[in-house]
Design a protein around this motif. Structure first.
Motif, PDB file in Angstrom:
ATOM      1  N   THR A  33       0.784  -1.170   0.032  1.00 21.98           N
ATOM      2  CA  THR A  33      -0.013  -0.125  -0.104  1.00 21.98           C
ATOM      3  C   THR A  33       0.806   1.371  -0.053  1.00 21.98           C
ATOM      4  O   THR A  33       0.451   2.082  -0.783  1.00 21.98           O
ATOM      5  CB  THR A  33      -1.109   0.102   1.265  1.00 21.98           C
ATOM      6  OG1 THR A  33      -1.705  -1.201   1.003  1.00 21.98           O
ATOM      7  CG2 THR A  33      -1.880   1.198   1.301  1.00 21.98           C
ATOM      8  N   ALA A  34       2.040   1.295   0.866  1.00 23.75           N
ATOM      9  CA  ALA A  34       2.889   2.408   0.732  1.00 23.75           C
ATOM     10  C   ALA A  34       3.244   2.803  -0.533  1.00 23.75           C
ATOM     11  O   ALA A  34       3.468   4.173  -0.632  1.00 23.75           O
ATOM     12  CB  ALA A  34       3.853   2.191   1.823  1.00 23.75           C
ATOM     13  N   GLU A  35       3.604   2.031  -1.470  1.00 23.95           N
ATOM     14  CA  GLU A  35       4.203   2.238  -2.643  1.00 23.95           C
ATOM     15  C   GLU A  35       3.288   2.989  -3.547  1.00 23.95           C
ATOM     16  O   GLU A  35       3.590   3.555  -4.372  1.00 23.95           O
ATOM     17  CB  GLU A  35       4.462   0.854  -3.540  1.00 23.95           C
ATOM     18  CG  GLU A  35       5.655   0.016  -3.054  1.00 23.95           C
ATOM     19  CD  GLU A  35       5.753  -1.171  -3.317  1.00 23.95           C
ATOM     20  OE1 GLU A  35       5.451  -1.616  -4.561  1.00 23.95           O
ATOM     21  OE2 GLU A  35       6.760  -1.999  -2.870  1.00 23.95           O
ATOM     22  N   ARG A  36       1.822   2.804  -3.271  1.00 21.18           N
ATOM     23  CA  ARG A  36       0.968   3.688  -4.010  1.00 21.18           C
ATOM     24  C   ARG A  36       0.811   4.755  -3.454  1.00 21.18           C
ATOM     25  O   ARG A  36      -0.011   5.725  -4.092  1.00 21.18           O
ATOM     26  CB  ARG A  36      -0.269   2.844  -3.932  1.00 21.18           C
ATOM     27  CG  ARG A  36      -0.149   1.337  -4.536  1.00 21.18           C
ATOM     28  CD  ARG A  36      -1.532   0.478  -4.466  1.00 21.18           C
ATOM     29  NE  ARG A  36      -2.473   1.054  -5.026  1.00 21.18           N
ATOM     30  CZ  ARG A  36      -3.983   0.530  -4.856  1.00 21.18           C
ATOM     31  NH1 ARG A  36      -4.105  -0.571  -3.830  1.00 21.18           N
ATOM     32  NH2 ARG A  36      -4.887   0.842  -5.400  1.00 21.18           N
ATOM     33  N   PRO A  89      -7.135  12.693  -3.225  1.00 28.31           N
ATOM     34  CA  PRO A  89      -7.733  11.698  -4.297  1.00 28.31           C
ATOM     35  C   PRO A  89      -7.103  10.214  -3.960  1.00 28.31           C
ATOM     36  O   PRO A  89      -7.821   9.187  -4.240  1.00 28.31           O
ATOM     37  CB  PRO A  89      -7.693  12.342  -5.555  1.00 28.31           C
ATOM     38  CG  PRO A  89      -7.503  13.621  -5.125  1.00 28.31           C
ATOM     39  CD  PRO A  89      -6.737  13.681  -4.026  1.00 28.31           C
ATOM     40  N   VAL A  90      -5.910  10.222  -3.881  1.00 26.71           N
ATOM     41  CA  VAL A  90      -5.036   9.230  -3.904  1.00 26.71           C
ATOM     42  C   VAL A  90      -5.381   8.082  -2.601  1.00 26.71           C
ATOM     43  O   VAL A  90      -5.784   6.948  -2.789  1.00 26.71           O
ATOM     44  CB  VAL A  90      -3.562   9.117  -3.933  1.00 26.71           C
ATOM     45  CG1 VAL A  90      -2.762   8.072  -3.538  1.00 26.71           C
ATOM     46  CG2 VAL A  90      -3.005   9.866  -5.238  1.00 26.71           C
ATOM     47  N   LEU A  91      -5.505   8.922  -1.400  1.00 30.77           N
ATOM     48  CA  LEU A  91      -5.963   8.201  -0.349  1.00 30.77           C
ATOM     49  C   LEU A  91      -7.351   7.671  -0.259  1.00 30.77           C
ATOM     50  O   LEU A  91      -7.630   6.741   0.219  1.00 30.77           O
ATOM     51  CB  LEU A  91      -5.668   9.051   1.068  1.00 30.77           C
ATOM     52  CG  LEU A  91      -4.342   9.542   1.126  1.00 30.77           C
ATOM     53  CD1 LEU A  91      -4.210  10.427   2.269  1.00 30.77           C
ATOM     54  CD2 LEU A  91      -3.360   8.225   1.169  1.00 30.77           C
ATOM     55  N   GLU A  92      -8.199   8.553  -0.935  1.00 33.10           N
ATOM     56  CA  GLU A  92      -9.594   8.086  -0.997  1.00 33.10           C
ATOM     57  C   GLU A  92      -9.700   6.889  -1.888  1.00 33.10           C
ATOM     58  O   GLU A  92     -10.764   5.872  -1.621  1.00 33.10           O
ATOM     59  CB  GLU A  92     -10.377   9.184  -1.635  1.00 33.10           C
ATOM     60  CG  GLU A  92     -10.744  10.677  -0.457  1.00 33.10           C
ATOM     61  CD  GLU A  92     -11.500  11.797  -1.311  1.00 33.10           C
ATOM     62  OE1 GLU A  92     -12.110  12.278  -0.571  1.00 33.10           O
ATOM     63  OE2 GLU A  92     -11.162  11.950  -2.477  1.00 33.10           O
ATOM     64  N   SER A  93      -8.972   6.978  -2.887  1.00 35.39           N
ATOM     65  CA  SER A  93      -9.121   5.594  -3.903  1.00 35.39           C
ATOM     66  C   SER A  93      -8.684   4.447  -2.819  1.00 35.39           C
ATOM     67  O   SER A  93      -9.349   3.531  -3.026  1.00 35.39           O
ATOM     68  CB  SER A  93      -8.215   5.929  -4.846  1.00 35.39           C
ATOM     69  OG  SER A  93      -8.051   4.965  -5.832  1.00 35.39           O
ATOM     70  N   LEU A  94      -7.468   4.555  -2.328  1.00 30.47           N
ATOM     71  CA  LEU A  94      -6.970   3.518  -1.657  1.00 30.47           C
ATOM     72  C   LEU A  94      -8.155   3.129  -0.673  1.00 30.47           C
ATOM     73  O   LEU A  94      -8.450   1.883  -0.316  1.00 30.47           O
ATOM     74  CB  LEU A  94      -5.770   3.738  -0.895  1.00 30.47           C
ATOM     75  CG  LEU A  94      -4.487   3.986  -1.658  1.00 30.47           C
ATOM     76  CD1 LEU A  94      -3.307   4.561  -0.868  1.00 30.47           C
ATOM     77  CD2 LEU A  94      -4.042   2.471  -2.170  1.00 30.47           C
ATOM     78  N   LEU A  95      -8.796   3.861   0.149  1.00 27.65           N
ATOM     79  CA  LEU A  95      -9.778   3.763   1.186  1.00 27.65           C
ATOM     80  C   LEU A  95     -11.031   3.003   0.556  1.00 27.65           C
ATOM     81  O   LEU A  95     -11.614   1.913   1.067  1.00 27.65           O
ATOM     82  CB  LEU A  95     -10.032   4.854   1.859  1.00 27.65           C
ATOM     83  CG  LEU A  95      -9.166   5.345   2.817  1.00 27.65           C
ATOM     84  CD1 LEU A  95      -9.584   6.688   3.572  1.00 27.65           C
ATOM     85  CD2 LEU A  95      -8.970   4.477   3.897  1.00 27.65           C
ATOM     86  N   SER A  96     -11.309   3.707  -0.696  1.00 28.66           N
ATOM     87  CA  SER A  96     -12.536   3.057  -1.361  1.00 28.66           C
ATOM     88  C   SER A  96     -12.050   1.550  -1.645  1.00 28.66           C
ATOM     89  O   SER A  96     -12.956   0.448  -1.773  1.00 28.66           O
ATOM     90  CB  SER A  96     -12.813   3.688  -2.602  1.00 28.66           C
ATOM     91  OG  SER A  96     -12.038   3.579  -3.667  1.00 28.66           O
ATOM     92  N   GLY A  97     -10.905   1.201  -1.852  1.00 31.32           N
ATOM     93  CA  GLY A  97     -10.475  -0.365  -2.082  1.00 31.32           C
ATOM     94  C   GLY A  97     -10.532  -1.223  -0.847  1.00 31.32           C
ATOM     95  O   GLY A  97     -11.115  -2.469  -1.074  1.00 31.32           O
TER      96      GLY A  97
END
Length: 62
Positions: A8-11, A50-58
């Motif tokens: 996850t950190a890599e993203r 937006p990057v964090l929101e995308s990760l959280l939605s996953g």
């Protein structure tokens, strides 16, 4: 610097800088450069949200 979830950190862009900033805020508060914090909030954070929101939605979908 060790990260609990390296996949996850890599993203996350600039994850190591984010962690370093957190460490300064928590452990060396007297040395915080307020101008730098303001720049992070106004310039860097909007692109990170937006990057964090995308990760959280996953995570929520699982």
């Amino acid at each position: 610097m060790r990260v609990a979830d390296s996949e996850t950190a890599e993203r996350i862009p600039n994850v190591h800088a984010i962690i370093a900033t957190r460490n300064i805020l928590v452990h060396a508060y007297a040395q915080v450069d307020q101008q730098k914090v303001w720049e992070i909030i106004t310039q860097d954070l909007p692109a990170l949200v937006p990057v964090l929101e995308s990760l959280l939605s996953g995570v929520e979908a699982k």
